[in-house]
Motif scaffolding. Sequence first.
Motif, short mmCIF file in Angstrom:
data_model
loop_
_atom_site.label_atom_id
_atom_site.label_comp_id
_atom_site.label_asym_id
_atom_site.label_seq_id
_atom_site.Cartn_x
_atom_site.Cartn_y
_atom_site.Cartn_z
N TRP A 103 -9.42 6.45 -0.40
CA TRP A 103 -10.74 6.06 -0.88
C TRP A 103 -10.64 5.73 -2.37
O TRP A 103 -9.69 6.12 -3.04
N LEU A 104 -11.62 5.01 -2.85
CA LEU A 104 -11.66 4.57 -4.24
C LEU A 104 -13.06 4.73 -4.81
O LEU A 104 -14.04 4.61 -4.07
N PRO A 105 -13.18 4.92 -6.13
CA PRO A 105 -14.50 4.85 -6.76
C PRO A 105 -14.90 3.39 -6.96
O PRO A 105 -14.04 2.52 -7.16
N LEU A 106 -16.18 3.11 -6.89
CA LEU A 106 -16.67 1.78 -7.19
C LEU A 106 -16.25 1.40 -8.61
O LEU A 106 -16.33 2.20 -9.53
N GLY A 107 -15.78 0.16 -8.78
CA GLY A 107 -15.32 -0.30 -10.09
C GLY A 107 -13.85 -0.11 -10.34
O GLY A 107 -13.33 -0.55 -11.37
N ALA A 108 -13.14 0.54 -9.40
CA ALA A 108 -11.69 0.68 -9.56
C ALA A 108 -11.04 -0.70 -9.50
O ALA A 108 -11.54 -1.60 -8.84
N PRO A 109 -9.92 -0.90 -10.19
CA PRO A 109 -9.28 -2.22 -10.17
C PRO A 109 -8.66 -2.53 -8.81
O PRO A 109 -8.25 -1.62 -8.07
N LEU A 110 -8.59 -3.81 -8.50
CA LEU A 110 -8.01 -4.23 -7.23
C LEU A 110 -6.55 -3.81 -7.11
O LEU A 110 -6.05 -3.58 -6.00
N LYS A 111 -5.85 -3.70 -8.24
CA LYS A 111 -4.46 -3.24 -8.20
C LYS A 111 -4.38 -1.85 -7.60
O LYS A 111 -3.49 -1.56 -6.78
N GLN A 112 -5.30 -0.98 -7.99
CA GLN A 112 -5.34 0.37 -7.43
C GLN A 112 -5.69 0.33 -5.95
O GLN A 112 -5.14 1.10 -5.15
N ALA A 113 -6.59 -0.58 -5.57
CA ALA A 113 -6.97 -0.71 -4.16
C ALA A 113 -5.78 -1.13 -3.31
O ALA A 113 -5.51 -0.54 -2.25
N LEU A 114 -5.05 -2.14 -3.78
CA LEU A 114 -3.88 -2.61 -3.02
C LEU A 114 -2.82 -1.53 -2.93
O LEU A 114 -2.22 -1.32 -1.87
N SER A 115 -2.59 -0.82 -4.04
CA SER A 115 -1.60 0.26 -4.04
C SER A 115 -1.99 1.35 -3.05
O SER A 115 -1.13 1.88 -2.32
N THR A 116 -3.28 1.69 -2.99
CA THR A 116 -3.73 2.73 -2.07
C THR A 116 -3.59 2.28 -0.62
O THR A 116 -3.18 3.06 0.25
N MET A 117 -3.91 1.03 -0.34
CA MET A 117 -3.72 0.50 1.02
C MET A 117 -2.26 0.61 1.45
O MET A 117 -1.95 1.04 2.57
N LEU A 118 -1.35 0.21 0.55
CA LEU A 118 0.06 0.24 0.89
C LEU A 118 0.57 1.68 1.03
O LEU A 118 1.36 1.99 1.94
N GLN A 119 0.11 2.55 0.15
CA GLN A 119 0.56 3.96 0.18
C GLN A 119 0.18 4.63 1.48
O GLN A 119 0.96 5.41 2.05
N HIS A 120 -1.02 4.35 1.98
CA HIS A 120 -1.52 4.99 3.20
C HIS A 120 -1.34 4.12 4.44
O HIS A 120 -1.77 4.52 5.52
N ASP A 121 -0.71 2.95 4.27
CA ASP A 121 -0.56 2.01 5.38
C ASP A 121 -1.91 1.80 6.06
O ASP A 121 -2.05 1.89 7.28
N ALA A 122 -2.94 1.55 5.23
CA ALA A 122 -4.32 1.51 5.71
C ALA A 122 -4.84 0.07 5.78
O ALA A 122 -4.53 -0.76 4.92
N GLY A 123 -5.64 -0.20 6.79
CA GLY A 123 -6.27 -1.50 6.94
C GLY A 123 -7.60 -1.59 6.22
O GLY A 123 -8.20 -2.67 6.16
N TRP A 124 -8.06 -0.49 5.66
CA TRP A 124 -9.30 -0.48 4.88
C TRP A 124 -9.32 0.77 4.02
O TRP A 124 -8.59 1.74 4.28
#
Length: 374
Positions: free
Chosen positions: A326-347
Motif C-alpha cells: 500500500w502507499l500514501p496518497l501523493g507518494a511518487p510513482l517510483k515508489q509505487a512501481l518499486s512496491t509493485m515489483l517487490q510484492h509481485d503485485a498487480g495493484w
Amino acid sequence: MIRFEHVTKRYADGTTAVDDLTFEVAKGELVTLVGPSGCGKTTTMKMVNRLIEPTGGRIFLDGEDISTVDPVQLRRRIGYVIQQTGLFPHKTVLDNTATVPHLLGRPRKQARARAAELLDLVGLDPATYGDRYPDQLSGGQRQRVGVARALAADPPVLLMDEPFGAVDPVVREHLQNEFLRLQSTLHKTVLFVTHDIEEAVRLGDRIAVYGAGRIEQFDTPATVLGAPATPYTAQFVGADRDLKRLAVTPVGPGDLEQPPVVRLDDSAARAADRLTADEAPWAVVLDADGAPYGWVTAGALTGALPDGATPGSGTVREHARQMAAWLPLGAPLKQALSTMLQHDAGWIAVRDGDRHLGVLTPAGLHTALRRSSR
C-alpha cells in the motif's frame, strides 16, 4: 525572496561566467541550480552573499538591493553550506555549530544551547557528538554539522553548494532524505547547486538548468523532464528522462481505480453476491477501521473451506489474503512501481492516513506518468 534582474558577471580576461540572469525564488522555495562544471551556477550562488560581486544587474533579498548592504552583515543573515563543510578543525562540533550565533552577540551559553538544538534536529545527539572534533566524524556526520551550523542563526535563506557531493551514494541518499525532512518543517528559501540531475529533480521545487552562463530552462522537475524547452536541456536531462519522471510524479486521486470493497467481518455469502452483482473477480478487503487488509477472490468466497464447511459459509476473514502493498496518497510513482515489483503485485492500495481511497494498477501508473508530461 531572492530576485535576479539582468545579472551579469564578466571577468577582466573577457570570460563571461553569468550572462543576463533574470529569475526569482519565492519565499520557502527550494530551487536547484544544475549544470556541468563551469556553467556559472556556483558564481550565481556566490553573488547572493557577495562573495562574488556582479558586473551588472541587481540582486534583491526580501526586496532589498544587496549592493546597499554591508557584506559581513549580509552573510550573517544567510546560511551557507559547502561540499567540504568548512568546519574549524580546532573547535568542537558544538562550538562549530555555535559560531554564527556567537558572532551575532548571543551569550556563549545561549549560543551553545541553540547549537545543541540544531545538532539534535539534524540527527546528531549533542551529548554524544558535541565534544568531538571534526576529524572524529564521518563524512556524512560532518555534512550534518555543516547544515546545523548554517541553520544556527535561523537565517531565512540557505545557500548550498554541492553539500552532499563528497560522500558515498548510500550516505548521500540518507542526507537528502534528512534535508527534505528538515525543509518540510523549516520552509527555508534555498538555492542548491548540484551537477547531478537526479539530485536536482529529487530535491527541487523548481530546477534551473544551466548552459554556458545562461539558464536554459527554469521550471518544475516534472516539466523539465517531461517537456524540455531546448535541445540542450533534453540532452542534459538524458534519454531516460521519462524514467526520472517516476520520482517526481505523485499518485493522485484521479489515477486510482475503484474495485468492489468488502469488510473482514462481512459474511462470505453476502460478499460473494456483491462480486457477482458487480461482475468483479476480486474485491479489496478492509479491516474494522477501514484500512486496507488485503483482497479476496470470488472463487475463494464460493469455494469450500479447509474444514469442510459449506461453500460461502463463514466471514470474509476466513477467505481473504493479506497484503502489505500500500502507499500514501501523493507518494511518487517510483515508489509505487518499486512496491509493485517487490510484492509481485498487480495493484497497490492507496491510503489517506488510514482511509482507503482506491487502488493503483500498472495501467493507472502509466496514465499518471503520461499526465505528468502534459
